[in-house]
Design a protein around this motif. Structure first.
Motif, PDB file in Angstrom:
ATOM      1  N   PHE A 154      -7.506   3.750   0.387  1.00 31.39           N
ATOM      2  CA  PHE A 154      -7.055   2.382   0.131  1.00 31.39           C
ATOM      3  C   PHE A 154      -7.225   1.933  -1.315  1.00 31.39           C
ATOM      4  CE2 PHE A 154      -7.933   2.305   4.704  1.00 31.39           C
ATOM      5  CZ  PHE A 154      -6.769   1.719   5.185  1.00 31.39           C
ATOM      6  N   ASN A 191     -13.054   0.526  -3.325  1.00 31.01           N
ATOM      7  CA  ASN A 191     -12.826  -0.684  -2.529  1.00 31.01           C
ATOM      8  C   ASN A 191     -13.977  -1.674  -2.579  1.00 31.01           C
ATOM      9  OD1 ASN A 191     -10.277   0.283  -1.043  1.00 31.01           O
ATOM     10  ND2 ASN A 191     -11.741   1.918  -0.648  1.00 31.01           N
ATOM     11  N   GLN A 239      -1.338  -0.435 -10.380  1.00 28.69           N
ATOM     12  CA  GLN A 239      -2.584   0.285 -10.618  1.00 28.69           C
ATOM     13  C   GLN A 239      -2.692   0.746 -12.071  1.00 28.69           C
ATOM     14  OE1 GLN A 239      -3.703   4.552  -9.327  1.00 28.69           O
ATOM     15  NE2 GLN A 239      -4.423   3.268  -7.624  1.00 28.69           N
ATOM     16  N   SER A 273      -4.751  -0.176  -4.445  1.00 33.62           N
ATOM     17  CA  SER A 273      -3.432  -0.435  -3.860  1.00 33.62           C
ATOM     18  C   SER A 273      -2.642  -1.398  -4.738  1.00 33.62           C
ATOM     19  CB  SER A 273      -3.580  -1.034  -2.459  1.00 33.62           C
ATOM     20  OG  SER A 273      -4.037  -2.375  -2.543  1.00 33.62           O
ATOM     21  N   SER A 324      -1.063   4.521  -0.944  1.00 34.66           N
ATOM     22  CA  SER A 324      -2.088   5.574  -1.076  1.00 34.66           C
ATOM     23  C   SER A 324      -1.999   6.228  -2.443  1.00 34.66           C
ATOM     24  CB  SER A 324      -1.998   6.633   0.025  1.00 34.66           C
ATOM     25  OG  SER A 324      -1.221   7.745  -0.388  1.00 34.66           O
ATOM     26  N   HIS A 326       0.835  -1.202   0.000  1.00 34.59           N
ATOM     27  CA  HIS A 326       0.000   0.000   0.000  1.00 34.59           C
ATOM     28  C   HIS A 326       0.868   1.249   0.000  1.00 34.59           C
ATOM     29  CE1 HIS A 326      -3.210   2.806   0.973  1.00 34.59           C
ATOM     30  NE2 HIS A 326      -2.466   3.269   1.959  1.00 34.59           N
TER      31      HIS A 326
END
Length: 470
Positions: A349, A167, A147, A352, A139, A137
C-alpha cells in the motif's frame, strides 16, 4: 518552579474573562441527558480566594444513550487494545471537534500530532477528491506520478538523496533498521559486521517488533519478549554514556528523537546530537533521526534537527505528512541507498497515488516560510501564556517544548487534569510516565484558540488535588 519563573519575566493580569467563562458553560446538553454545568469561581472574590478555591466540578458529564450504545458495541467486536476516552467523535472543522451529541471540543491533540492542517481543510479535501476520482491505488509494481513528485519535493527540502515510502511511523523505523543492517553487511570487508543498535531512555519508536525493541518503556516491550536482540539503552542526553555505547564493528546505527514526544517532550542539546554524529562517524555507524512526531513544521522548523545544524544518515517521518491519511517515510543519503537492492524491502500500500497527492498538498503548505514563522510565534505565545497561568501551581514543575509541541510536567499523574479538561471541551494528551500533559494542536490553530485552551487548563488545575475533585 524556578525554571518556569525564569521562562517569562513579564506579569500580566490574572482577571477572568467573563464572556469567555460564560461561553464555556453554554454548551447544550446532549438529548436525553441532564445538563452538565461546571462550577466557576465567583469573579468578584479576592485573587487569593480564587487561587485557593476549586473552580470546577471534575466529574464526567453523563453520556447519551447513543454514545453508550456505540461504546458497548465497540467492546463486543474490537480487540481491547485502547483505553479510550468516553467520547464518540463524528466531525471536525478547523481546530474544533464535535461528538455524537453535538458537544464542541478545542482539539490540542491533532490525532496525536497528525492533523497539522486541522479538519476539513479545503485544499486537502480537494486534493483527496481529485485523486480518488482518477487513481487511488496501483501498488509498487508500477510507477505513479504523485509518488515521484512527492519524493522529489522531499529530497529538495531535506538532506536526503533517496526516499522510501511506508504506511506508518513504525514501518518507517522498521525500514531504517533493515537499511542499517544491509548497509553494514555491504560496507564491511570481513565476514562479521555490525548488527547492534543504540537507543535512549524515554524513547518511543513504534510497536512492531523491531521498532518496539528500540522503545525504552518496558511495559510496551515486556509482554512481547523476546524482541529484536542487540539494543543498548542510554540515558537521553548522556554524552559520556553514548560515547561508550557506540562501538566500531558492533553498532550498526543509533536511533534518536531530536525532541521526544511520547517520552515527555524532552529536547536534545546540540552538544548531545553533535556527539552522536561524531561517534557514529568514528565507529562507522549510521545516525538515524526519528522525526515521526516532532518533524514537518511542529517545532517551527520544517525538520526538528534543523536548528542543531547536524545531519543524519536516515530520517523517519510519518504522522503529519498526509494530513490524516496513513503514510511513513524513510529519507536516506545516497550512501545508504546504494546498499539496497530490488526485493530487499517493499510494501503493497505504501506511496499510493491518493496518499501521496494529499501529502504533497500538506508538504507545500507547511514548508512555506510564512507558515513556519507563524508556528514559531504561536508556540512562544502559548508557552508564555501557560507559564504565566500555571506557574504558581505547586504541581506544575515545568512548561517545555518548541513550537507547537509543548509539555506540562507535573509532580502527579496528569489523567485527572486530562479528564477535567475534556469535560469542559478541551482535548489533551498525556506523555512521559503519565505525568506530562502533551499539547500538539493543529499547526493552523489561532492565538485565540490557544488562549481558550490555556484558560481551560488553568480552571481545571484543582483536579490535581484530591480535595479538588467533586
Amino acid at each position: 518552579m524556578s525554571s518556569l519563573q525564569s521562562f517569562v519575566a513579564v506579569s500580566t493580569s490574572s482577571a477572568n474573562d467573563l464572556r469567555h467563562l460564560f461561553r464555556l458553560n453554554s454548551q447544550k446538553a446532549p438529548p436525553g441527558t441532564q445538563p452538565y454545568l461546571p462550577r466557576i469561581s465567583c469573579c468578584f472574590v479576592s485573587e487569593d480566594t480564587q487561587k485557593s478555591a476549586p473552580s470546577i466540578s471534575t466529574g464526567n458529564r453523563l453520556l447519551s444513550a447513543k454514545s453508550e450504545d456505540l461504546i458497548e458495541r465497540e467492546k463486543r467486536v474490537l480487540v481491547g487494545t485502547y483505553a479510550r476516552a468516553p467520547v464518540v467523535l463524528v466531525r471536525g472543522k478547523g481546530c474544533k471537534l464535535y461528538d455524537v451529541d453535538g458537544m464542541e471540543y478545542v482539539d490540542m491533540t491533532a490525532g496525536i500530532a497528525v492533523n497539522s492542517l486541522g479538519y476539513g481543510d479545503g485544499e486537502w479535501v480537494k486534493a483527496v477528491a481529485e485523486q480518488a476520482k482518477s487513481l487511488a491505488h496501483v501498488s509498487n509494481v508500477y510507477y505513479s506520478e504523485p509518488q515521484v513528485i512527492l519524493a522529489e519535493h522531499l529530497v529538495e527540502c531535506s538532506f536526503a538523496d533517496r526516499v522510501f515510502f511506508t504506511n506508518s511511523g513504525t514501518e518507517a523505523n522498521e525500514a531504517a533498521i533493515k537499511f542499517a543492517r544491509k548497509f553494514q553487511r555491504v560496507s564491511c570487508d570481513s565476514d562479521t559486521h555490525a548488527t547492534e543498535f543504540v537507543s535512549f531512555s524515554n524513547s518511543f519508536h513504534g510497536r512492531t517488533m523491531g521498532a518496539l525493541a528500540l522503545t525504552s518503556k518496558e511495559n510496551y516491550r515486556l509482554p512481547f519478549e523476546p524482541v529484536m536482540p542487540g539494543v543498548k539503552f542510554v540515558k537521553y542526553g548522556d554524552i559520556d554514556g553514548a560515547k561508550k555505547a557506540i562501538v566500531s564493528g558492533k553498532t550498526a546505527a543509533v536511533f534518536v528523537e531530536p525532541i521526544q514526544g511520547e517520552g515527555g517532550i524532552h529536547s536534545a542539546t546540540k552538544e548531545f546530537l553533535q556527539t552522536l554524529r561524531i561517534a557514529c562517524d568514528d565507529a562507522g555507524a549510521l545516525l538515524i533521526f526519528d522525526e515521526v512526531q516532532c518533524g514537518l513544521g511542529r517545532t517551527g522548523y520544517l525538520w526538528a534537527h534543523e536548528p542543531y545544524g547536524i545531519v543524519p544518515d536516515i530520517m523517519t517521518l510519518a504522522k503529519p505528512l498526509a494530513g490524516g491519511l496513513p503514510i511513513g517515510v524513510a529519507l536516506t543519503t545516497e550512501k545508504v541507498a546504494s546498499a539496497i537492492n530490488y526485493g530487499d524491502h517493499g510494501s503493497t500500500f505504501a506511496g499510493s497515488p491518493l496518499v501521496c497527492h494529499a501529502a504533497l498538498t500538506v508538504l507545500k503548505r507547511i514548508k512555506d516560510p510564512g507558515f513556519l514563522s507563524a508556528v514559531t510565534k504561536k508556540g512562544l505565545y502559548f508557552k508564555e501564556l501557560l507559564t504565566h497561568k500555571l506557574g504558581a501551581n505547586s504541581h506544575v514543575k515545568e512548561v517545555r517544548g518548541l513550537g507547537l509541541i509543548v509539555g506540562i510536567d507535573l509532580d502527579v499523574l496528569a489523567s485527572p487534569l486530562v479528564d477535567a479538561c475534556r469535560a469542559l471541551g478541551l482535548l489533551v494528551l498525556t506523555a512521559g510516565k503519565g505525568n506530562v500533559v502533551r499539547l500538539v494542536p493543529p499547526l493552523i490553530i489561532s492565538e485565540e484558540e490557544l488562549k481558550q485552551a490555556a484558560d481551560i487548563i488553568e480552571r481545571c488545575l484543582p483536579a490535581l488535588d484530591a480535595d479538588g475533585v467533586h
